[in-house]
Enzyme design. Sequence first.
Site, PDB file in Angstrom:
ATOM      1  N   TYR A 192      67.082  73.000  74.835  1.00 44.60           N
ATOM      2  CA  TYR A 192      67.192  73.238  73.501  1.00 44.60           C
ATOM      3  C   TYR A 192      66.787  74.758  73.199  1.00 44.60           C
ATOM      4  O   TYR A 192      67.407  75.385  72.595  1.00 44.60           O
ATOM      5  CB  TYR A 192      66.379  72.173  72.965  1.00 44.60           C
ATOM      6  N   SER A 211      66.757  77.577  65.082  1.00 53.12           N
ATOM      7  CA  SER A 211      65.555  76.548  65.299  1.00 53.12           C
ATOM      8  C   SER A 211      64.261  77.549  65.431  1.00 53.12           C
ATOM      9  O   SER A 211      64.459  78.645  65.977  1.00 53.12           O
ATOM     10  CB  SER A 211      65.388  75.772  66.237  1.00 53.12           C
TER      11      SER A 211
HETATM   12  P1  NAD Z   1      71.252  65.105  63.157  1.00 54.47           P
HETATM   13  O1  NAD Z   1      71.197  64.495  64.438  1.00 54.47           O
HETATM   14  O2  NAD Z   1      70.795  64.557  61.761  1.00 54.47           O
HETATM   15  O3  NAD Z   1      72.699  65.607  62.935  1.00 54.47           O
HETATM   16  C1  NAD Z   1      73.324  66.022  64.111  1.00 54.47           C
HETATM   17  C2  NAD Z   1      74.914  66.172  63.420  1.00 54.47           C
HETATM   18  O4  NAD Z   1      75.719  66.743  64.629  1.00 54.47           O
HETATM   19  C3  NAD Z   1      75.460  64.925  62.971  1.00 54.47           C
HETATM   20  O5  NAD Z   1      76.345  65.136  62.034  1.00 54.47           O
HETATM   21  C4  NAD Z   1      76.244  64.354  64.362  1.00 54.47           C
HETATM   22  O6  NAD Z   1      77.205  63.585  64.296  1.00 54.47           O
HETATM   23  C5  NAD Z   1      76.587  65.651  64.818  1.00 54.47           C
HETATM   24  N1  NAD Z   1      76.939  65.696  66.256  1.00 54.47           N
HETATM   25  C6  NAD Z   1      76.360  65.313  67.296  1.00 54.47           C
HETATM   26  N2  NAD Z   1      77.037  65.769  68.554  1.00 54.47           N
HETATM   27  C7  NAD Z   1      78.301  66.161  68.212  1.00 54.47           C
HETATM   28  C8  NAD Z   1      79.468  66.670  68.869  1.00 54.47           C
HETATM   29  N3  NAD Z   1      79.392  66.569  70.011  1.00 54.47           N
HETATM   30  N4  NAD Z   1      80.411  67.144  68.170  1.00 54.47           N
HETATM   31  C9  NAD Z   1      80.394  67.299  66.890  1.00 54.47           C
HETATM   32  N5  NAD Z   1      79.333  66.754  65.865  1.00 54.47           N
HETATM   33  C10 NAD Z   1      78.480  66.237  66.814  1.00 54.47           C
HETATM   34  O7  NAD Z   1      70.365  66.615  63.572  1.00 54.47           O
HETATM   35  P2  NAD Z   1      69.741  67.771  62.425  1.00 54.47           P
HETATM   36  O8  NAD Z   1      68.345  67.545  62.694  1.00 54.47           O
HETATM   37  O9  NAD Z   1      70.359  67.645  61.088  1.00 54.47           O
HETATM   38  O10 NAD Z   1      70.073  68.705  63.410  1.00 54.47           O
HETATM   39  C11 NAD Z   1      71.126  69.890  62.832  1.00 54.47           C
HETATM   40  C12 NAD Z   1      70.894  71.078  63.575  1.00 54.47           C
HETATM   41  O11 NAD Z   1      69.764  71.512  63.088  1.00 54.47           O
HETATM   42  C13 NAD Z   1      70.972  71.262  64.976  1.00 54.47           C
HETATM   43  O12 NAD Z   1      71.335  72.114  65.519  1.00 54.47           O
HETATM   44  C14 NAD Z   1      69.377  71.201  65.294  1.00 54.47           C
HETATM   45  O13 NAD Z   1      68.864  71.814  66.720  1.00 54.47           O
HETATM   46  C15 NAD Z   1      68.757  71.904  64.214  1.00 54.47           C
HETATM   47  N6  NAD Z   1      67.160  72.022  63.860  1.00 54.47           N
HETATM   48  C16 NAD Z   1      66.777  70.816  63.553  1.00 54.47           C
HETATM   49  C17 NAD Z   1      65.638  70.623  63.215  1.00 54.47           C
HETATM   50  C18 NAD Z   1      64.865  69.464  62.722  1.00 54.47           C
HETATM   51  O14 NAD Z   1      63.470  69.278  62.701  1.00 54.47           O
HETATM   52  N7  NAD Z   1      65.569  68.290  62.613  1.00 54.47           N
HETATM   53  C19 NAD Z   1      64.827  71.865  63.347  1.00 54.47           C
HETATM   54  C20 NAD Z   1      65.369  73.152  63.571  1.00 54.47           C
HETATM   55  C21 NAD Z   1      66.617  73.085  63.880  1.00 54.47           C
END
Ligand code: NAD
Length: 260
Positions: free
Chosen positions: A155, A142
């Site tokens: 985080y 991130s």
């Molecule tokens: P999201 O909530 O849409 O997806 C998260 C996924 O992780 C889902 O498929 C969920 O079922 C799964 N998950 C949750 N707990 C779990 C567990 N215990 N075991 C297995 N799977 C599990 O989130 P996202 O925004 O797509 O985030 C995905 C990644 O991207 C994360 O690592 C997040 O930190 C990172 N990220 C997101 C953003 C953003 O702005 N959305 C920015 C930077 C980084």
Amino acid sequence: MLKGKTALVTGSTSGIGLGIARALARQGADLVLNGFGDAAEIDRIRAGLEAEFGVKVSYEGADLMQPAQIDAMFASIGKRGSAIDILVNNAGIQHVAPVQDFPPERWDAVIALNLSAAFHASRCALPAMQKRNWGRIINVASAHGLVASAEKAAYVAAKHGIIGLTKVVALENARTGITCNAICPGWVLTPLVQKQIDARAAAQGISADEARVSLLGEKQPSLEFVTPEQIGDLAVFLCSDSAQQVRGAAWTIDGGWTAQ
Ligand code: NAD
């Protein structure tokens, strides 16, 4: 380009993980999906990817906060005769609170999923990659892996940590065909961020639209969300031969967030 390869994308039932899974499948990679959600909906996603891209798609429901379930997931993949060529450590959660109020169990959960799970999955995936002398490990970090924000102690710590892990895995495999890199997105409009927009709207008594604009305005100079498709395309590049010497990088895709 990725025909004959198998990719495990953690947390691929939603958001960024699903975007990366789609992009890899478009290049011909077979997929192992992972993540939580309604069983029928996950099977619909699984079958839809198979039909759209003509690849094999299976699903592993492991809870990645439990290291034993990560080992069991790799054992189950192995039993089916597959080995993982591309590992995308993407599953992640967020919790927002100042340090003095941060519930210790939420700290443990965020570290377990956003950091330790990537270590355990890499530990399980590397031996088969080393045997074949080819592999790609992509850690979804991130902008918070490079800079901090208030109220995101766990985080930010986990995301800084995963960039360190990325560098170590890259160095340990530097003379092999295995690369390890991190992707550092800015804001992407996924359920993880929608929750933060809703909380901001409720706290400030503003509409969800106003909260979305204020969220972007604080950090992301482009004032536009990054899309899961754009992140998927970056993951495809990192899997390509052209990226063979991209090793241990923390690659930003953040609308200018960390350029400030
Ligand atoms: P999201 O909530 O849409 O997806 C998260 C996924 O992780 C889902 O498929 C969920 O079922 C799964 N998950 C949750 N707990 C779990 C567990 N215990 N075991 C297995 N799977 C599990 O989130 P996202 O925004 O797509 O985030 C995905 C990644 O991207 C994360 O690592 C997040 O930190 C990172 N990220 C997101 C953003 C953003 O702005 N959305 C920015 C930077 C980084």
